[in-house]
Design a protein around this motif. Structure first.
Motif, mmCIF file in Angstrom:
data_model
loop_
_atom_site.group_PDB
_atom_site.id
_atom_site.type_symbol
_atom_site.label_atom_id
_atom_site.label_comp_id
_atom_site.label_asym_id
_atom_site.label_seq_id
_atom_site.Cartn_x
_atom_site.Cartn_y
_atom_site.Cartn_z
ATOM 1 N N LYS A 176 0.721 -1.199 0.002
ATOM 2 C CA LYS A 176 -0.237 0.187 -0.064
ATOM 3 C C LYS A 176 0.871 1.285 0.057
ATOM 4 C CE LYS A 176 -2.335 -1.133 3.697
ATOM 5 N NZ LYS A 176 -3.484 -1.249 4.669
ATOM 6 N N ILE A 177 0.568 2.418 -0.485
ATOM 7 C CA ILE A 177 1.217 3.340 -0.830
ATOM 8 C C ILE A 177 0.423 4.669 -0.485
ATOM 9 C CG2 ILE A 177 0.661 3.449 -3.290
ATOM 10 C CD1 ILE A 177 3.427 5.065 -3.811
ATOM 11 N N GLU A 178 0.878 5.446 0.163
ATOM 12 C CA GLU A 178 0.133 6.822 0.720
ATOM 13 C C GLU A 178 0.551 7.924 -0.035
ATOM 14 O OE1 GLU A 178 -1.295 9.286 4.717
ATOM 15 O OE2 GLU A 178 0.115 7.568 4.969
ATOM 16 N N GLU A 179 -0.231 8.307 -1.156
ATOM 17 C CA GLU A 179 0.115 9.230 -1.984
ATOM 18 C C GLU A 179 -0.795 10.360 -2.088
ATOM 19 O OE1 GLU A 179 1.546 11.849 -4.555
ATOM 20 O OE2 GLU A 179 3.150 10.400 -3.853
ATOM 21 N N ARG A 180 -0.455 11.695 -2.175
ATOM 22 C CA ARG A 180 -1.512 12.699 -2.441
ATOM 23 C C ARG A 180 -2.188 12.569 -3.709
ATOM 24 N NH1 ARG A 180 0.633 17.099 -4.729
ATOM 25 N NH2 ARG A 180 2.851 17.167 -4.858
ATOM 26 N N LEU A 181 -1.273 12.090 -4.846
ATOM 27 C CA LEU A 181 -1.616 12.072 -6.037
ATOM 28 C C LEU A 181 -2.158 10.383 -6.081
ATOM 29 C CD1 LEU A 181 1.143 13.828 -8.154
ATOM 30 C CD2 LEU A 181 -0.986 14.665 -7.719
ATOM 31 N N SER A 182 -3.300 10.493 -5.476
ATOM 32 C CA SER A 182 -3.910 8.715 -5.188
ATOM 33 C C SER A 182 -4.240 8.049 -6.351
ATOM 34 C CB SER A 182 -4.998 8.888 -4.382
ATOM 35 O OG SER A 182 -5.920 9.708 -4.866
ATOM 36 N N ALA A 183 -4.574 8.795 -7.857
ATOM 37 C CA ALA A 183 -4.863 7.894 -8.826
ATOM 38 C C ALA A 183 -3.395 7.452 -9.434
ATOM 39 C CB ALA A 183 -5.631 8.817 -9.900
ATOM 40 N N LEU A 184 -2.856 6.398 -9.017
ATOM 41 C CA LEU A 184 -1.587 6.058 -9.251
ATOM 42 C C LEU A 184 -1.361 5.659 -10.778
ATOM 43 C CD1 LEU A 184 -0.667 3.668 -6.418
ATOM 44 C CD2 LEU A 184 0.184 5.822 -6.697
ATOM 45 N N GLY A 185 -2.538 4.923 -11.314
ATOM 46 C CA GLY A 185 -2.303 4.674 -12.906
ATOM 47 C C GLY A 185 -2.159 6.131 -13.547
ATOM 48 N N ASN A 186 -2.666 7.126 -12.897
ATOM 49 C CA ASN A 186 -2.539 8.519 -14.056
ATOM 50 C C ASN A 186 -1.254 9.139 -13.835
ATOM 51 O OD1 ASN A 186 -5.282 8.147 -14.920
ATOM 52 N ND2 ASN A 186 -5.964 9.502 -13.232
ATOM 53 N N VAL A 187 -0.525 8.831 -12.732
ATOM 54 C CA VAL A 187 0.890 9.652 -12.669
ATOM 55 C C VAL A 187 1.948 8.709 -12.746
ATOM 56 C CG1 VAL A 187 -0.507 11.265 -11.203
ATOM 57 C CG2 VAL A 187 0.648 9.217 -9.966
ATOM 58 N N VAL A 188 1.798 7.539 -12.939
ATOM 59 C CA VAL A 188 2.941 6.218 -13.083
ATOM 60 C C VAL A 188 2.695 5.443 -14.157
ATOM 61 C CG1 VAL A 188 4.490 4.662 -11.983
ATOM 62 C CG2 VAL A 188 3.225 6.489 -10.472
ATOM 63 N N VAL A 189 3.614 5.150 -14.964
ATOM 64 C CA VAL A 189 3.626 4.357 -16.025
ATOM 65 C C VAL A 189 5.014 3.636 -15.915
ATOM 66 C CG1 VAL A 189 4.587 5.900 -17.928
ATOM 67 C CG2 VAL A 189 3.382 3.653 -18.538
ATOM 68 N N CYS A 190 4.874 2.405 -15.995
ATOM 69 C CA CYS A 190 6.118 1.426 -16.074
ATOM 70 C C CYS A 190 6.139 0.003 -16.727
ATOM 71 C CB CYS A 190 6.591 1.131 -14.459
ATOM 72 S SG CYS A 190 5.473 -0.106 -14.059
ATOM 73 N N ASN A 191 7.427 -0.597 -17.147
ATOM 74 C CA ASN A 191 7.378 -2.052 -17.357
ATOM 75 C C ASN A 191 8.416 -2.352 -16.340
ATOM 76 O OD1 ASN A 191 10.148 -0.998 -18.159
ATOM 77 N ND2 ASN A 191 9.787 -1.194 -20.329
ATOM 78 N N ASP A 192 9.192 -3.414 -16.739
ATOM 79 C CA ASP A 192 10.006 -4.187 -15.563
ATOM 80 C C ASP A 192 11.286 -3.803 -15.285
ATOM 81 O OD1 ASP A 192 7.909 -6.200 -15.556
ATOM 82 O OD2 ASP A 192 8.600 -7.341 -16.799
ATOM 83 N N GLN A 193 11.632 -2.715 -16.005
ATOM 84 C CA GLN A 193 12.772 -1.868 -15.764
ATOM 85 C C GLN A 193 12.697 -0.369 -15.601
ATOM 86 O OE1 GLN A 193 12.576 -3.782 -18.909
ATOM 87 N NE2 GLN A 193 13.294 -5.577 -17.812
ATOM 88 N N VAL A 194 11.694 0.346 -16.105
ATOM 89 C CA VAL A 194 11.863 1.867 -15.860
ATOM 90 C C VAL A 194 10.383 2.233 -15.705
ATOM 91 C CG1 VAL A 194 13.892 2.212 -17.482
ATOM 92 C CG2 VAL A 194 11.670 2.131 -18.357
#
Length: 304
Positions: free
Chosen positions: A172-190
């Motif tokens: 679980k992550i406590e983040e004020r920008l709570s819609a994580l899928g909107n503010v983070v994009v990743c693959n397995d390396q970056v």
């Protein structure tokens, strides 16, 4: 009155629905059968029947040879699909090489059965996050881990932990920008993250997902998770990104990137596409021209 680019929302651009004469006919047929044959309230799925299924998979190809008419099979791993009549597939699911989280209630049953047939080797997990079904908007994950919002219910967390393969970490992550899928994009390396993401969140992303993290914007927009989709082979990004920015971002990530749209011109590509290294799903409104960019972006393997 004919719809024009000027009359559409600024994040939508019109595009053609087909790439060949044969697919033009198929596009017309699917719209006709959806309206006239299936109708409203008759209890039939839009995927019933051969031609609708062929349209979803884009795998049937008809042509003429010196011997006359011939029906051939042409497979692709980029598929049209909808969830509860919603074409924003990327907002409703989280797809990795190891698991597939799906939001939704009763309407998700047929969807899960369909994608489990496409992905027999990974678990398809129906769940919600804090009672919401927009899974793709609320969490982010890869083969190493899964980050979920602090407000997730204990029952939801226990259900995911029971179904997800080991040794994938779930935190679980406590983040004020709570819609994580909107503010983070990743693959397995970056990973790309919103420039204003908390430092503690950045460190948790590095630790849990085991990725190198870069703060960045795409086409001058900080919502990198909305305007980019990555797998380990490449990525699809906002169509308005400049050529210079595209080359710089591709060099930063070490991945080839392709600009594109989904769902008949939507520039928020992550809303309409979910992809891993072997398959991609996009909404039923996604056109063949858009699929060409999707297939090129993710370097999906073909099958015959």
């Amino acid at each position: 009155m004919e719809t024009t680019e000027q009359s559409m929302p600024s994040d939508i651009i019109p595009t053609r629905n087909y790439t060949s004469a044969s697919e033009k006919s198929l596009w017309w047929y699917i719209k006709r059968t959806n309206k006239d044959y299936y109708g409203v309230g008759n209890g039939k799925s839009r995927y019933d029947g051969v031609w609708p299924q062929a349209f979803r998979t884009r795998r049937s190809y008809s042509g003429f040879t010196t011997r006359g008419y011939e029906q051939r099979e042409m497979w692709t791993q980029a598929l049209r699909i909808t969830l509860g009549n919603n074409n924003d597939i990327g907002a409703l699911v989280r797809l990795t090489n190891s698991y597939f989280l799906v939001g939704g209630e009763d309407e998700a049953e047929n969807f899960c059965r369909t994608v489990q047939g496409d992905l027999p080797d990974i678990p398809v997990i129906r769940t919600s996050l804090s009672g919401c079904r927009v899974i793709g908007r609320m969490c982010v994950g890869n083969n190493h881990g899964l980050l979920v919002p602090e407000a997730i219910y204990d029952t939801e967390l226990d259900h995911i932990r029971d179904k997800i393969p080991e040794p994938i970490q779930i935190k679980k992550i406590e983040e004020r920008l709570s819609a994580l899928g909107n503010v983070v994009v990743c693959n397995d390396q970056v990973a790309l993250v919103h420039p204003e993401l908390d430092k503690e969140s950045e460190e948790m992303i590095e630790d849990t997902l085991q990725v190198e993290v870069f703060r960045h914007v795409i086409a001058n927009n900080p919502l990198v998770g909305s305007y980019c989709v990555l797998n380990n082979n490449g990525g699809l990004v906002h169509v308005d990104i400049s050529q210079t920015d595209l080359e710089d971002l591709s060099s930063l990530l070490g991945l080839p990137l392709i600009p594109g749209t989904v769902n008949y011109g939507n520039k928020a590509v992550a809303a309409g596409v979910a992809a891993n290294d072997t398959i991609a799903y996009a909404g039923m409104k996604t056109t063949s021209r858009e699929f060409l960019a999707i297939e090129e972006a993710f370097r999906l393997p073909g099958r015959g």
